[in-house]
Enzyme design. Structure first.
Site, PDB file in Angstrom:
ATOM      1  N   THR A  83       0.856  -1.177   0.000  1.00 19.55           N
ATOM      2  CA  THR A  83       0.000   0.000   0.000  1.00 19.55           C
ATOM      3  C   THR A  83       0.890   1.224   0.000  1.00 19.55           C
ATOM      4  OG1 THR A  83      -1.368   1.374   1.482  1.00 19.55           O
ATOM      5  CG2 THR A  83      -0.185  -0.430   2.492  1.00 19.55           C
ATOM      6  N   CYS A 196      -1.381   5.001  -5.731  1.00 20.97           N
ATOM      7  CA  CYS A 196      -2.243   4.189  -4.878  1.00 20.97           C
ATOM      8  C   CYS A 196      -2.312   2.825  -5.548  1.00 20.97           C
ATOM      9  CB  CYS A 196      -3.623   4.807  -4.741  1.00 20.97           C
ATOM     10  SG  CYS A 196      -4.755   3.801  -3.763  1.00 20.97           S
TER      11      CYS A 196
END
Length: 230
Positions: A83, A196
């Site tokens: 992430t 992202c």
């Protein structure tokens, strides 16, 4: 092959993509039936996301640090935090585990610079676009980083959490991302970083007027290099 610990679940949709890319990368390099040596700890993203939006970053760090220590005890020799946003607490997680963490921003900056580009646009969660832990790290590598305007950032963030993290892909959202990327290019971005890990599920090279750097793919390739260099 080194054993890699993967901290995932943030969200599960991008972690699934990491798993595919890591195994495909090892198979491409070694051939035959080879696959990646991985330990995966997939957290429950609901509480983590709530802490993010409440500004409880200490709480998120505690969750990931505990998971990282478990991976280390299980034999992991390095960590991959699957992430971008949670790299805000990457230093705390690395310190808690006592094993090296492969930083996604470092891998991405190295790839952009190797291609001779210096000005990039960034699409990511609001946390990643607006706080210094990620943009500042890219700038430390010498990159000039442009982020969307306030309204665009809000749309980019909403689509990530309300759609992509739930495995929902909508054409109208893809069109909105196309508009934002075109705006960044008009402002001088030579490339756009998909900062992202879910964004690559929505847009690809054909959606942008400038080259895209999918951080999930770049990070996974760095991890394959690390696993096979031991």
């Amino acid at each position: 092959m080194r054993l890699l610990g993967v901290l995932g679940g943030m969200s599960w949709t991008s972690t699934a993509e990491y798993y595919r890319l890591l195994n495909q990368g090892v198979a491409a390099r070694l051939g035959g039936l080879h696959s990646a040596r991985l330990l995966l700890h997939s957290v429950d993203f609901g509480p983590v996301a709530a802490m993010q939006h409440d500004g409880d970053w200490r709480g998120t760090a505690a969750v990931l640090a505990e998971a990282a220590r478990g991976l280390q005890r299980g034999g992991a020799e390095g960590l991959l935090l699957a992430t971008n946003t949670m790299h805000k607490v990457a230093d705390e997680v690395e310190a808690a585990s006592g094993i090296p963490l492969l930083h996604i921003a470092d891998a991405t900056a190295a790839r952009v610079l190797a291609d001779g580009r210096g000005t990039v646009g960034l699409l990511a969660t609001a946390f990643t676009m607006e706080q210094d832990f990620y943009v500042g790290r890219l700038r430390e590598h010498g990159l000039d980083v442009l982020v969307p305007d306030e309204e665009e950032r809000a749309d980019v963030h909403r689509i990530i959490y309300d759609e992509l993290c739930l495995d929902v892909v909508r054409d109208q959202s893809r069109e909105r991302y196309r508009e934002v990327m075109a705006s960044l290019a008009q402002r001088g971005a030579e490339a756009v970083i998909l900062g992202c890990t879910e964004i690559g599920l929505l847009v690809g090279d054909g959606d942008s007027p400038v080259p895209l750097y999918d951080t999930t793919a770049v990070h996974a390739e760095q991890a394959v290099d690390w696993m096979l260099s031991g």
